[in-house]
Design an enzyme around this catalytic site. Sequence first.
Site, PDB file in Angstrom:
ATOM      1  N   GLN A 316     -12.245  27.629   3.364  1.00  0.00           N
ATOM      2  CA  GLN A 316     -11.266  26.544   3.523  1.00  0.00           C
ATOM      3  C   GLN A 316     -11.841  25.425   4.394  1.00  0.00           C
ATOM      4  O   GLN A 316     -11.650  24.244   4.118  1.00  0.00           O
ATOM      5  CB  GLN A 316      -9.985  27.110   4.145  1.00  0.00           C
ATOM      6  CG  GLN A 316      -8.975  26.075   4.602  1.00  0.00           C
ATOM      7  CD  GLN A 316      -8.404  25.248   3.462  1.00  0.00           C
ATOM      8  OE1 GLN A 316      -8.437  25.671   2.308  1.00  0.00           O
ATOM      9  NE2 GLN A 316      -7.907  24.062   3.771  1.00  0.00           N
ATOM     10  N   GLU A 317     -12.565  25.805   5.427  1.00  0.00           N
ATOM     11  CA  GLU A 317     -13.068  24.822   6.387  1.00  0.00           C
ATOM     12  C   GLU A 317     -14.215  23.997   5.827  1.00  0.00           C
ATOM     13  O   GLU A 317     -14.271  22.785   6.023  1.00  0.00           O
ATOM     14  CB  GLU A 317     -13.519  25.528   7.671  1.00  0.00           C
ATOM     15  CG  GLU A 317     -12.386  26.145   8.489  1.00  0.00           C
ATOM     16  CD  GLU A 317     -11.578  25.097   9.253  1.00  0.00           C
ATOM     17  OE1 GLU A 317     -11.625  23.911   8.903  1.00  0.00           O
ATOM     18  OE2 GLU A 317     -10.881  25.480  10.218  1.00  0.00           O
ATOM     19  N   SER A 318     -15.153  24.650   5.162  1.00  0.00           N
ATOM     20  CA  SER A 318     -16.388  23.928   4.813  1.00  0.00           C
ATOM     21  C   SER A 318     -16.919  24.230   3.420  1.00  0.00           C
ATOM     22  O   SER A 318     -18.001  23.784   3.073  1.00  0.00           O
ATOM     23  CB  SER A 318     -17.485  24.318   5.816  1.00  0.00           C
ATOM     24  OG  SER A 318     -17.862  25.669   5.585  1.00  0.00           O
TER      25      SER A 318
END
Length: 489
Positions: A316-318
């Site tokens: 989700q983050e990267s």
Amino acid sequence: MFPHTAFRIRTVAWFLAAGIFLLLVGCSGEEPQPTTLERVQKEGVLRVVTRNSPATYFQDRSGETGFEYELVKRFADNLGVKLQIETADNLDDLFKRLNQPNGPVLAAAGLVASDGRKIQAKFSQPYLDVTPQVIYRNGQPRPSRPEDLVGKRILVLQGSSHAEQLAQLKASQPQLQYEESSAVEVVDLLRMVDEGQIDLTVVDSNELAMNQVYFPNVRVAFDLGDARSLGWAMAPGADDSLRAEVDHFLALVEENGSLQRLKDRYYGHVDVLGYVGAYTFAKHLQQRLPRYEQFFKQSAEKHKVDWRLLAAIGYQESLWQPDATSKTGVRGLMMLTQGTAQAMGVANRLDARQSIQGGGKYLALIHSGLAEELEEPDRTWFALAAYNIGIAHLGDARKLAQAEGLNPNKWLDVQKMLPRLAQKQWYSKTRYGYARGGETVHFVRNIRRYYDILNWVTQPQLEGNQVAESGMHVPGVDKRKPPAEDAPL
Ligand code: GLU
């Protein structure tokens, strides 16, 4: 008057009544049979048959899971008995087992309570509405009505409600051809459409929702009729004691919101990824995750969290890119801020191993710092929300929930409040003020979706060398060779 006579009459009447009673009991020759429910309670075990599929029941490394499993586990807990699950080889086998004298007493298997099944089973009250959907492959002409099914290679589950529907359709479309198979599950049907081995299949909307992400090319052509209800099935001959108890339980979970929470957990984030997201995730699962899987596992072990949850956050983050950066200065695979990185002892945020170590430590810290009254699984969703928005804002959202008469300890309720933190009329009344709460809802929803998928593809029976080589069926990729980064599939 004639006391002796009266006495005699009473005595004779008594003997007569006793005689008739003994005669009746004597004739039946047995004690009254225990009801099905009494039997279950006496044995202390609820035997349930189901299907092994992501929408019903499967095992991951932390044990048994799936929508049906969780619901039926609650039912067993409510009864105060142990749950014993068995998986049927196919739908025919399932109904056969259900009708065996000493077989399972309940089938919780995503079953449509169709007319054709009335002789094989009786159903509980409905717990989920689903729509039968015709599935085709993206890029092929899209069928849009039943007539378009003629001339196509169609495969459905043997004995399924869809086979029943197609049989009915054949009455008005005699040219219609279709096959039924007892050797496949819904995942196989979708894979076969995805890979072009068959033209079409029919599955229920809930099954598609759970599986869509593995098969980037499958699309809904049209709904084959109206929504239908899923119910738990019992042997038709059995007494009604168990069904009454099941219906009572289903009404209870409907009323107290736990059924809705379960639906939300399994099917509520269905459209989160969309087709493009599903396709991209499938690609990255193969191409990127294998490089970082060990780091996730090490960090998870050290900080006592589930590695798949950490991997889901990282995605989700990267999108699992160690050099990711944002305008706001967060960096690295787990997108840590400078402050968090420092506090977690991360010297180089762009180093994937360090970033993942830091992310794991941070998540564990947040998770253990949450209010004591928050229970799993909600506690984990709250931890994810706090990872994104901070504990202070999350506290505000919980207070808003309380003020609205909602449950501040339930994620489903608090997530409704989070978007309000971005509206002045609400945030002006909170302690910590404005926050982009709507984003947090998406953040948690996406991670849960990735987490579900990782749970499914890493379940023991699919376990290969690496996650990427497990349950994914992405056409055109030779799984023996490590794929090149971002090579077209
Ligand atoms: N729900 C289907 C049925 O009752 C089985 C699963 C599916 O094909 O979607 O037969």
